[in-house]
Structures are given as structure tokens and as C-alpha cells.
Design an enzyme around this catalytic site. Structure first.
Site, PDB file in Angstrom:
ATOM      1  N   PHE A 211      -5.533  -0.572   9.791  1.00  0.00           N
ATOM      2  CA  PHE A 211      -6.466  -0.505   8.540  1.00  0.00           C
ATOM      3  C   PHE A 211      -7.244   1.071   8.430  1.00  0.00           C
ATOM      4  CE2 PHE A 211      -3.589  -3.980   8.541  1.00  0.00           C
ATOM      5  CZ  PHE A 211      -3.952  -4.600   7.052  1.00  0.00           C
TER       6      PHE A 211
ATOM      7  N   TYR B 225       0.654  -1.005  -0.139  1.00  0.00           N
ATOM      8  CA  TYR B 225       0.716   0.162  -0.167  1.00  0.00           C
ATOM      9  C   TYR B 225       0.806   1.454   0.116  1.00  0.00           C
ATOM     10  CZ  TYR B 225      -3.566  -3.594   1.011  1.00  0.00           C
ATOM     11  OH  TYR B 225      -4.359  -4.431   1.356  1.00  0.00           O
TER      12      TYR B 225
ATOM     13  N   HIS C  24      -4.785   5.655  -1.864  1.00  0.00           N
ATOM     14  CA  HIS C  24      -4.881   5.657  -0.180  1.00  0.00           C
ATOM     15  C   HIS C  24      -4.493   5.988   1.386  1.00  0.00           C
ATOM     16  CE1 HIS C  24      -9.028   5.146   0.850  1.00  0.00           C
ATOM     17  NE2 HIS C  24      -8.899   3.813   1.647  1.00  0.00           N
TER      18      HIS C  24
ATOM     19  N   ASP D  72      -7.214  11.281   2.217  1.00  0.00           N
ATOM     20  CA  ASP D  72      -6.967  11.471   0.498  1.00  0.00           C
ATOM     21  C   ASP D  72      -8.536  10.983  -0.055  1.00  0.00           C
ATOM     22  OD1 ASP D  72      -8.101   8.007  -0.559  1.00  0.00           O
ATOM     23  OD2 ASP D  72      -8.035   8.171   1.446  1.00  0.00           O
TER      24      ASP D  72
ATOM     25  N   ASN E  16     -14.429   5.293   4.560  1.00  0.00           N
ATOM     26  CA  ASN E  16     -14.711   4.358   5.893  1.00  0.00           C
ATOM     27  C   ASN E  16     -13.803   4.820   6.834  1.00  0.00           C
ATOM     28  OD1 ASN E  16     -16.885   3.494   4.218  1.00  0.00           O
ATOM     29  ND2 ASN E  16     -15.373   2.068   3.444  1.00  0.00           N
TER      30      ASN E  16
ATOM     31  N   ASN F 198     -10.549   1.406   8.235  1.00  0.00           N
ATOM     32  CA  ASN F 198     -11.497   1.397   7.909  1.00  0.00           C
ATOM     33  C   ASN F 198     -11.531   1.542   9.851  1.00  0.00           C
ATOM     34  OD1 ASN F 198     -11.709   1.585   5.830  1.00  0.00           O
ATOM     35  ND2 ASN F 198     -13.088  -0.371   5.038  1.00  0.00           N
TER      36      ASN F 198
END
Length: 186
Positions: free
Chosen positions: A64, A15, A20, A91, A112, A66
Site C-alpha cells: 500500500f 483502486y 492515486h 501521482d 505519504n 504509505n
């Protein structure tokens, strides 16, 4: 005076340079420019830095995206930082790449990570710095887009963009939300 600056993203090398992870990238850029480093702590990578008489506490949640609210709430309590001194950097696909939008409050707008922060803090009354990533994706491909890497033409512009976002975050702490918005919102 203490401030909590949280960059949202996902942990892991897969990632690292994805859209994101814009929040993580802004904080990593600030750390590199101002010679402070992050260490792994409970629920996050964290760093402390003094800037213009302010104590800044930086957080990159390891929960993470969420579940980002867990780390935000934990460090607000741990460091005794009021919600008005919290800035979330994230973002935003609804802003074109290269645009910044600093706001004193707002809705999660389909994000989220922000939704989870809202739920756990019980409020939307916290500042957020939205880093535009654009929305150049076809219907049903949003997840692939936000978890995708920046294209080469944007990668070239990314350092300057991250520098502006980092400056906006520091301005929030030193100038206040209104002056920072006047200087950095386009």
C-alpha cells in the site's frame, strides 16, 4: 547497467483506475506495449526487461502507498541497484492533469508514499517522475479525490498521457536525468 523503476499505487481492484494509482498505470502501460509481465514476488509485483542495453527492474509495491519504502529498499538491495539508478513514478495533485515533472531529487510534498521512501532510504536524493492528476476538490476532500476515478474526459486522454510518462521513464534510463527532463518536463 541496472535501473529500478517503481510505480506507486494501491493494490486491489477498487483502486485500479484511481488517480492515486498513476504509478501503477504507467508501468502497466509499459508492460502492455513492450510485452513483459509482472509476477507476484516479495512485497511487490515485479518484472524485468532489457531495453537498449539496460536491465530494467520494475516494481509495483503491494505494501500500500504509505509503506512503499519497504519494497523500494528491499529491491534496491536485492538487485544491487544504486540510488542514482532509481526512479519513483507517482501521482501529484499539485500538477494539472496531463503535466509531467521529472526531477533528480526533492521533498515528498505531502505525498505519504514518498515520505516513507525518504525515511527508509535516509535520503531525498532519488529521481521521481510526478504525474499530474490536478486538484479539483473542495476543502477536506483530498482523500476522496486522489482515491477517486478519473472523469470520462480525462479517461479519454489517459492512454496518451501514460504513454508519455512511460517514455519519460525509459528516457531516464537511456538518456540520463538531465536530457530526459529537457525532453519531458513541460
Amino acid at each position: 547497467m541496472k535501473f529500478l523503476i517503481v510505480g506507486l499505487g494501491n493494490i486491489g481492484p477498487e483502486y485500479a483506475l484511481t488517480r492515486h494509482n498513476a504509478g501503477f498505470m504507467v508501468l502497466d502501460r509499459l508492460a502492455a506495449q513492450h510485452d513483459f509481465s509482472f509476477t507476484m514476488t516479495r512485497l511487490a509485483y515485479t518484472a524485468k526487461w532489457q531495453h537498449k542495453g539496460k536491465q530494467l527492474f520494475f516494481v509495483k509495491p503491494t505494501t500500500f502507498m504509505n509503506l512503499s519504502g519497504k519494497a523500494v529498499l528491499y529491491y534496491m538491495k536485492q538487485e544491487n541497484i544504486p540510488v542514482e539508478n532509481v526512479l519513483i513514478i507517482t501521482d501529484d495533485k499539485d500538477l494539472p492533469f496531463g503535466k509531467l515533472r521529472l526531477k533528480p531529487k526533492g521533498s515528498p510534498g505531502g505525498h505519504n508514499g514518498l515520505r516513507n521512501i525518504d525515511e527508509l532510504l535516509g535520503t531525498q536524493e532519488y529521481a521521481r517522475l510526478r504525474v499530474g492528476i490536478g486538484n479539483n476538490f473542495s476543502k477536506g476532500r483530498q482523500v476522496d479525490f486522489v482515491l477517486g476515478a478519473f472523469p470520462e474526459d480525462e479517461l479519454i486522454q489517459l492512454p496518451d498521457y501514460l504513454d508519455r510518462a512511460g517514455s519519460a521513464a525509459l528516457a531516464f534510463c537511456t538518456m540520463g536525468i538531465q536530457m530526459a527532463m529537457n525532453n519531458y518536463n513541460q
